[in-house]
Scaffold this motif. Structure first.
Motif, PDB file in Angstrom:
ATOM      1  N   ARG A  75       0.892  -1.161   0.087  1.00  0.00           N
ATOM      2  CA  ARG A  75       0.043  -0.131   0.075  1.00  0.00           C
ATOM      3  C   ARG A  75       0.921   1.107   0.003  1.00  0.00           C
ATOM      4  O   ARG A  75       0.569   2.133  -0.665  1.00  0.00           O
ATOM      5  N   MET A  76       1.853   1.156   0.838  1.00  0.00           N
ATOM      6  CA  MET A  76       2.684   2.462   0.763  1.00  0.00           C
ATOM      7  C   MET A  76       3.550   2.562  -0.601  1.00  0.00           C
ATOM      8  O   MET A  76       3.879   3.851  -1.036  1.00  0.00           O
ATOM      9  N   ILE A  77       4.031   1.422  -1.139  1.00  0.00           N
ATOM     10  CA  ILE A  77       4.393   1.530  -2.610  1.00  0.00           C
ATOM     11  C   ILE A  77       3.569   2.286  -3.622  1.00  0.00           C
ATOM     12  O   ILE A  77       3.908   3.223  -4.417  1.00  0.00           O
ATOM     13  N   HIS A  78       2.521   1.595  -3.633  1.00  0.00           N
ATOM     14  CA  HIS A  78       1.405   1.975  -4.716  1.00  0.00           C
ATOM     15  C   HIS A  78       0.518   3.271  -4.470  1.00  0.00           C
ATOM     16  O   HIS A  78      -0.145   3.959  -5.333  1.00  0.00           O
ATOM     17  N   LEU A  79       0.454   3.628  -3.143  1.00  0.00           N
ATOM     18  CA  LEU A  79      -0.442   4.750  -2.900  1.00  0.00           C
ATOM     19  C   LEU A  79       0.413   6.091  -2.258  1.00  0.00           C
ATOM     20  O   LEU A  79      -0.096   7.043  -2.412  1.00  0.00           O
ATOM     21  N   ARG A  80       1.617   5.811  -1.841  1.00  0.00           N
ATOM     22  CA  ARG A  80       2.379   6.747  -1.210  1.00  0.00           C
ATOM     23  C   ARG A  80       3.951   6.850  -1.713  1.00  0.00           C
ATOM     24  O   ARG A  80       4.650   7.482  -1.298  1.00  0.00           O
ATOM     25  N   ASP A  81       4.167   6.065  -3.079  1.00  0.00           N
ATOM     26  CA  ASP A  81       5.179   6.341  -3.596  1.00  0.00           C
ATOM     27  C   ASP A  81       6.488   6.004  -2.983  1.00  0.00           C
ATOM     28  O   ASP A  81       7.500   6.540  -3.111  1.00  0.00           O
ATOM     29  N   LEU A  82       6.373   4.982  -1.840  1.00  0.00           N
ATOM     30  CA  LEU A  82       7.634   4.505  -1.008  1.00  0.00           C
ATOM     31  C   LEU A  82       8.468   3.860  -2.218  1.00  0.00           C
ATOM     32  O   LEU A  82       8.258   2.891  -3.229  1.00  0.00           O
ATOM     33  N   GLN A  83       9.707   4.199  -2.070  1.00  0.00           N
ATOM     34  CA  GLN A  83      10.758   3.697  -2.946  1.00  0.00           C
ATOM     35  C   GLN A  83      11.629   2.687  -2.148  1.00  0.00           C
ATOM     36  O   GLN A  83      12.415   3.267  -1.350  1.00  0.00           O
ATOM     37  N   LYS A 153      -8.646   4.037  15.477  1.00  0.00           N
ATOM     38  CA  LYS A 153      -9.194   5.114  15.049  1.00  0.00           C
ATOM     39  C   LYS A 153      -8.531   5.834  13.927  1.00  0.00           C
ATOM     40  O   LYS A 153      -9.291   6.010  12.738  1.00  0.00           O
ATOM     41  N   TYR A 154      -7.147   5.775  13.843  1.00  0.00           N
ATOM     42  CA  TYR A 154      -6.759   6.006  12.496  1.00  0.00           C
ATOM     43  C   TYR A 154      -7.112   5.336  11.261  1.00  0.00           C
ATOM     44  O   TYR A 154      -6.995   5.756  10.182  1.00  0.00           O
ATOM     45  N   LEU A 155      -7.370   4.006  11.577  1.00  0.00           N
ATOM     46  CA  LEU A 155      -7.676   3.223  10.380  1.00  0.00           C
ATOM     47  C   LEU A 155      -8.947   3.653   9.788  1.00  0.00           C
ATOM     48  O   LEU A 155      -9.264   3.412   8.810  1.00  0.00           O
ATOM     49  N   VAL A 156      -9.965   3.925  10.883  1.00  0.00           N
ATOM     50  CA  VAL A 156     -11.198   4.599  10.455  1.00  0.00           C
ATOM     51  C   VAL A 156     -11.194   5.770   9.510  1.00  0.00           C
ATOM     52  O   VAL A 156     -11.665   5.959   8.497  1.00  0.00           O
ATOM     53  N   ASP A 157     -10.126   6.531  10.113  1.00  0.00           N
ATOM     54  CA  ASP A 157      -9.769   7.690   9.226  1.00  0.00           C
ATOM     55  C   ASP A 157      -9.305   7.650   7.804  1.00  0.00           C
ATOM     56  O   ASP A 157      -9.650   8.418   6.998  1.00  0.00           O
ATOM     57  N   PHE A 158      -8.490   6.566   7.754  1.00  0.00           N
ATOM     58  CA  PHE A 158      -7.773   6.242   6.343  1.00  0.00           C
ATOM     59  C   PHE A 158      -9.047   5.653   5.476  1.00  0.00           C
ATOM     60  O   PHE A 158      -8.959   6.044   4.270  1.00  0.00           O
ATOM     61  N   HIS A 159      -9.998   4.990   5.978  1.00  0.00           N
ATOM     62  CA  HIS A 159     -11.065   4.434   5.306  1.00  0.00           C
ATOM     63  C   HIS A 159     -11.604   5.533   4.442  1.00  0.00           C
ATOM     64  O   HIS A 159     -12.043   5.680   3.338  1.00  0.00           O
ATOM     65  N   MET A 160     -12.009   6.720   5.449  1.00  0.00           N
ATOM     66  CA  MET A 160     -12.875   7.653   4.934  1.00  0.00           C
ATOM     67  C   MET A 160     -12.102   8.889   4.130  1.00  0.00           C
ATOM     68  O   MET A 160     -12.452   9.312   3.153  1.00  0.00           O
ATOM     69  N   GLY A 161     -10.545   8.845   4.296  1.00  0.00           N
ATOM     70  CA  GLY A 161      -9.888   9.632   3.519  1.00  0.00           C
ATOM     71  C   GLY A 161      -9.411   9.079   1.985  1.00  0.00           C
ATOM     72  O   GLY A 161      -9.522   9.891   0.932  1.00  0.00           O
ATOM     73  N   GLN A 162      -9.450   7.659   2.007  1.00  0.00           N
ATOM     74  CA  GLN A 162      -8.909   7.071   0.952  1.00  0.00           C
ATOM     75  C   GLN A 162     -10.188   6.446   0.095  1.00  0.00           C
ATOM     76  O   GLN A 162     -10.351   6.460  -1.137  1.00  0.00           O
ATOM     77  N   PHE A 163     -11.461   6.307   0.786  1.00  0.00           N
ATOM     78  CA  PHE A 163     -12.512   5.731   0.248  1.00  0.00           C
ATOM     79  C   PHE A 163     -13.814   6.567   0.627  1.00  0.00           C
ATOM     80  O   PHE A 163     -14.634   6.008   1.442  1.00  0.00           O
TER      81      PHE A 163
END
Length: 534
Positions: A75-83, A153-163
């Motif tokens: 997920r970090m690679i494909h959504l956050r451009d982790l190298q 809670k952060y995981l819930v926030d991630f869902h709302m931000g990403q989806f």
């Protein structure tokens, strides 16, 4: 091998099974993995703690399986451009799984997701979590994670931000989904699946067994049948092994293979092998003593096509590992193979069971002709000092047959398209009625897997009207269902595609009678979300 060696790359989003058995070019110490985090992750994360006990924001507050950490990095690679290089990625999965994994007790009951045995209907998920989480994910997805309450809670926030459309989905738009998820569900998840547990503390402190050595392996490959083999694991680095596999299928055909394995968290075995020219994967868990491995082996290209797998370490002692078949009908002479290691001494198959003839015998494999008399029930066969407790079922009459899996999903494909067909593999499990004489009760005796004749029929009147059994696919003699081609079919009403709803029928011969069981099959469209991320 009779199975199709489909080289198309298909895997569930983020499962990571295809990559977890790979080797790091050189063994890395914990300090090296921590440095990779500093070099690759601190553009977004922060480091706290001390030099001896570093802590990384949003990382140190979670525990996951190897597949879970692999998914996170994807997920970090494909959504956050982790190298990050492949070697660094594998090193981090190993380090995080070893230091922030799950204890053996914490994966119990949900290993089907790790083993990619996903043709089942989950039960026992708490209703609130089923409505809030399992309407999109499997219950095992969140059950195989541990987080602090703030991380949930952060995981819930991630869902709302990403989806952001999450609140518009079914079972969300009729309630204040975000408020409930963050204020109530996150707290419930933190209580049920907390970051800190006694089980994990105990496992971290426990001595871990090295899994190198010789292993007596028994398993099943769809299209080939049951097999027994010797697997040698030669240690190449910490938690990493070179593998060789030599044995035979039940029909006498030779089985040979080799590959590599990585052990995560001290007990999570992930192996990649080529067996008889077909790429296979093993996902197993070691017991706490490190003397038994249990799990599943499946095709790398088709995770649905696989079977149970067990390995027992050769410690120089006598072990009776398996019997094939595991049942004996009263009054009938049957050939039975006993599989184990260091099998010396007299053969005793239990009360009322007579060994009429020894067909062949070695220290790890004995084939006999046996005949049973007396009452139905489970026997504990013995060869010298080696005992297989309740390993042989003696029965008078087959009462019912279960089809496994009871529910399955396959997918149309092929037809010169980029997405291959998704098949399913079936087996028949026999039961006798037990002491109460009533089939389908808790008193039934499980006899084991039995050879069956396979067929399909429409699931209901609508499926019959649409001739789903004609167009949706076919099942072969080995119990492998192959769905129809993708795309419109001009022979169907309105040029419909070849999806359908079927009943899979297993018919088992028992003496002069035949007993059948049924399973449900949904032949669906292609899964366009499913892709390889590594």
């Amino acid at each position: 091998m009779a199975l199709s060696n489909n080289n198309s790359k298909r895997a569930a989003l983020g499962t990571g099974v295809l990559a977890l058995a790979g080797l790091v070019s050189a063994p890395l110490m914990a300090q090296d993995a921590q440095q990779i985090i500093r070099d690759r992750c601190l553009a977004c994360h922060t480091e706290t703690g001390t030099a001896d006990a570093p802590s990384f924001s949003r990382i140190s507050e979670q525990r996951k399986t190897p597949e879970g950490w692999h998914m996170t990095l994807n997920r970090m690679i494909h959504l956050r451009d982790l190298q990050i290089s492949t070697e660094e990625k594998r090193a981090l999965v190993k380090y995080l799984s070893d230091t922030q994994g799950l204890a053996p007790e914490e994966t119990e009951g949900y290993r089907y997701l790790l083993e990619q045995d996903t043709n089942l209907v989950e039960t026992g998920i708490e209703p609130g979590l089923a409505e809030m989480c399992a309407r999109c994910h499997s219950g095992a997805r969140f059950t195989l994670q541990r987080r602090s309450e703030q991380e949930w809670k952060y995981l819930v926030d991630f869902h709302m931000g990403q989806f952001p459309t999450t609140e518009l989905h079914s079972l969300a738009r009729d309630r204040q989904w975000f408020e409930i998820a963050r204020n109530d569900t996150a707290g419930q998840l933190a209580k049920q699946f907390p970051l800190h547990t006694k089980a994990w503390s105990n496992w971290k402190a426990a001595d871990k067994s090295d899994l190198m050595g010789r292993w007596r392996v028994t398993g099943y490959v769809p299209g080939k049948g049951e097999f027994d083999a010797w697997m040698s694991a030669a240690k190449t680095a910490n938690g990493k092994y070179d593998l060789t596999l030599e044995g035979h299928y039940a029909d006498g055909e030779v089985l040979e293979g080799s590959g590599k394995a990585t052990v995560y968290t001290g007990y999570e075995w992930r192996a990649s092998l080529t067996i008889d020219g077909v790429k296979m994967r093993q996902v197993m868990a070691a017991d706490k003593a490190g003397n038994t491995l249990e799990g599943r082996m499946f095709m790398a290209a088709e995770r649905e096509i696989g079977g149970d797998l067990m390995a027992v370490r050769d410690q120089g002692t006598a072990d009776l590992v398996a019997l094939s078949p595991s049942y004996l009908r009263v009054g009938e002479s049957t050939e039975i193979t006993l599989v184990g290691q260091n099998l010396n001494g007299d053969i005793d198959l239990g009360e009322g069971v007579t060994v009429e003839k020894i067909v062949s015998r070695s220290k790890d494999r004995i084939t006999v002709i046996a005949k049973a008399s007396g009452a139905e029930g489970l026997r504990s066969p013995r060869v010298g000092k080696a005992v297989h407790n309740a390993g042989l079922a003696v029965y008078e009459e087959l009462a019912r047959v279960e089809v496994s899996p009871a529910n399955a999903v396959t997918r149309i494909g092929g037809a010169d398209g980029n997405m291959p067909k998704v098949r399913a593999s079936y087996r028949a499990i026999g039961y006798s009625a037990g002491a109460d004489g009533q089939a389908g009760t808790d008193d039934d005796i499980r006899l084991g897997y039995m050879p069956a004749s396979w067929s399909i029929k429409p699931a209901d009147e609508v499926a019959a009207h649409d001739k789903d059994d004609k167009y949706a696919g076919m099942i072969n003699a080995a119990g492998i269902f192959v769905p129809g081609d993708a795309g419109p079919n001009t022979a169907r009403k309105m040029d419909a595609n070849n999806v359908g709803r079927l009943t899979v029928v297993a018919s088992v011969e028992d003496g002069s009678s035949q007993v059948s069981g049924e399973g449900s099959m949904l032949v669906s469209v292609q899964d366009f979300v499913r892709r390889v991320l590594d």
